[in-house]
Design a protein around this motif. Sequence first.
Motif, PDB file in Angstrom:
ATOM      1  N   LYS A 120       0.615  -0.664   0.074  1.00 40.73           N
ATOM      2  CA  LYS A 120      -0.056   0.120   0.186  1.00 40.73           C
ATOM      3  C   LYS A 120       1.047   1.266  -0.044  1.00 40.73           C
ATOM      4  CE  LYS A 120      -3.741  -2.624   0.584  1.00 40.73           C
ATOM      5  NZ  LYS A 120      -4.422  -2.423  -0.375  1.00 40.73           N
ATOM      6  N   HIS A 121       0.272   3.038  -0.341  1.00 37.48           N
ATOM      7  CA  HIS A 121       0.955   3.268  -0.820  1.00 37.48           C
ATOM      8  C   HIS A 121       0.115   4.383  -0.822  1.00 37.48           C
ATOM      9  CE1 HIS A 121       0.128   3.534  -4.673  1.00 37.48           C
ATOM     10  NE2 HIS A 121       0.627   4.857  -5.229  1.00 37.48           N
ATOM     11  N   GLU A 122       0.920   5.460  -0.641  1.00 40.61           N
ATOM     12  CA  GLU A 122       0.699   7.637  -0.028  1.00 40.61           C
ATOM     13  C   GLU A 122       1.611   8.584  -1.364  1.00 40.61           C
ATOM     14  OE1 GLU A 122       0.323  11.801   2.428  1.00 40.61           O
ATOM     15  OE2 GLU A 122       0.401   8.467   3.510  1.00 40.61           O
ATOM     16  N   GLU A 123       0.905   8.386  -1.911  1.00 37.93           N
ATOM     17  CA  GLU A 123       1.677   9.683  -2.950  1.00 37.93           C
ATOM     18  C   GLU A 123       1.846  10.565  -2.106  1.00 37.93           C
ATOM     19  OE1 GLU A 123       2.247   8.446  -6.201  1.00 37.93           O
ATOM     20  OE2 GLU A 123       1.313   7.070  -6.257  1.00 37.93           O
ATOM     21  N   VAL A 124       4.037  11.390  -2.542  1.00 38.57           N
ATOM     22  CA  VAL A 124       3.280  12.858  -1.236  1.00 38.57           C
ATOM     23  C   VAL A 124       4.617  12.937  -2.190  1.00 38.57           C
ATOM     24  CG1 VAL A 124       3.533  11.384   0.980  1.00 38.57           C
ATOM     25  CG2 VAL A 124       5.380  11.372  -0.756  1.00 38.57           C
ATOM     26  N   ILE A 128       6.559   8.307  -2.139  1.00 36.75           N
ATOM     27  CA  ILE A 128       5.600   7.286  -2.047  1.00 36.75           C
ATOM     28  C   ILE A 128       6.116   7.335  -0.398  1.00 36.75           C
ATOM     29  CG2 ILE A 128       4.873   6.599  -4.579  1.00 36.75           C
ATOM     30  CD1 ILE A 128       6.002   3.761  -3.167  1.00 36.75           C
ATOM     31  N   ILE A 129       5.169   7.172   0.067  1.00 39.72           N
ATOM     32  CA  ILE A 129       5.318   6.623   1.049  1.00 39.72           C
ATOM     33  C   ILE A 129       4.264   4.812   1.163  1.00 39.72           C
ATOM     34  CG2 ILE A 129       4.674   6.697   4.105  1.00 39.72           C
ATOM     35  CD1 ILE A 129       6.258   9.322   2.752  1.00 39.72           C
ATOM     36  N   PHE A 130       5.831   3.938   2.097  1.00 44.28           N
ATOM     37  CA  PHE A 130       5.389   2.645   1.194  1.00 44.28           C
ATOM     38  C   PHE A 130       5.113   1.573   2.686  1.00 44.28           C
ATOM     39  CE2 PHE A 130       5.897  -1.446   0.419  1.00 44.28           C
ATOM     40  CZ  PHE A 130       5.369  -2.062  -0.943  1.00 44.28           C
ATOM     41  N   THR A 131       3.700   1.339   2.643  1.00 42.00           N
ATOM     42  CA  THR A 131       3.710  -0.144   3.905  1.00 42.00           C
ATOM     43  C   THR A 131       3.214  -1.613   3.020  1.00 42.00           C
ATOM     44  OG1 THR A 131       3.069   1.847   5.259  1.00 42.00           O
ATOM     45  CG2 THR A 131       1.986  -0.130   5.982  1.00 42.00           C
ATOM     46  N   ARG A 152      -0.256   1.863  -8.883  1.00 38.53           N
ATOM     47  CA  ARG A 152      -0.239   2.863  -8.702  1.00 38.53           C
ATOM     48  C   ARG A 152      -1.188   3.746  -9.589  1.00 38.53           C
ATOM     49  NH1 ARG A 152       5.461   6.182  -9.617  1.00 38.53           N
ATOM     50  NH2 ARG A 152       4.586   7.790  -7.456  1.00 38.53           N
ATOM     51  N   GLY A 194       5.273   2.300   6.583  1.00 36.18           N
ATOM     52  CA  GLY A 194       5.349   4.213   6.350  1.00 36.18           C
ATOM     53  C   GLY A 194       6.774   4.298   6.004  1.00 36.18           C
TER      54      GLY A 194
END
Length: 389
Positions: A120-124, A128-131, A152, A194
């Motif tokens: 899972k990731h968050e685009e920053v 990205i922030i990867f978990t 993505r 994270g």
Amino acid sequence: MTMHNPMLEKLKEILPAIRANASKAEELRKVPQENIDMLHGIGLNRAFLPKAYGGLEMSLPEFTECIAALAGACCSTAWAYSLLCTHNHQMSMFSKEAQDEFWGENPDVVASSSIAPFGKHEEVEGGIIFTGDMKWSSGVDHAQWIIVGFNRFNDEGEKIYSFAVIPKKDFTIIDDWHSAGMCGSGTKTASIKGVFVPEHRIQAAKDMMEGRHVGRSLYPDSKIYHTPYRPYFACGFAAMSLGVAERMIDVYKEITQNRVRAYTGANVKESVPPILRIAESYQQVCAARAYLEKTWNEHKEYGERHEYPDRYTLAHWRTNQAYAIKMCVEAVNRLWSVMGASNWYSDREGQRLWRESNMTAAHAYTDYDVCAQIIGRELLGLEPDPALL
């Protein structure tokens, strides 16, 4: 395969020691460090390392010949080490910045992987922030990096299967590898919580399959990097299955030569069924080797021409590997089923080869039911089924 292979000659010198460590690998549930040290010592880890970093840029047929031989000694070691090696080919497709970060201080570093898109990731900004708890990471105990998969999405909302490269300091290993087959491969879970991954350490899988990766211009004279990443990533699976099957034939011959039936004292080798079984398995494994060598040489020729294969050729190569594995497993199982009860003892090589052989057919990439559908649809002019890997 008739070719000059200096690496294979070096490998043969250490195979007896690696074979002697096969039971230790299973007890440890990972590749013994001495095996890694011996293989690094002959430079096999540099097979697909760019020459710019001191690598060999070895041809695929040369490499797979080595992996088949290694698998005959200890398939768990071959499984993990083959992947650690092939990830260098994948890394050659990343940016120069990523490659310098990866190999700049130590060209002998290697990466494990967990490429199913579980992450899972968050685009920053800037990446990205990867978990994720990333399973099935063979050889992770010996890796300094890990390549992980995630999805993505572009501006149109389309899914883009991608890879991120993460250093060892940013993940922990969950010791959860308790397996009936390939016990010593150390195929554990890497837990990532994270972690920031900069954009230069991210690549789209499709770009790496079709020659649009950012690293393509870095090695214009290379004979191995102008190729799709996946056939190189997966090449070891069939090589290992072949090596195990060839070794099983030798073990079966050794056992049968001196085996007598406990209740009758009859010489087993003089009865017809063992003769028929060894004959058919031998022919099947010879056919698998010929089929694989032809395919590996095609990979080599395409790479030398800097030619990317079309969809049919990729499907053909993929299925060739899975079908060859199917033949090798059938050959092993035919022999195993009549090797006698004493070979079920856990210290017997035959039962280890049997377990390893069947494990080579269990990977998502080598599942013949999937592969047959892929090539069957291609042969009949149907569009690819997105549900098939």
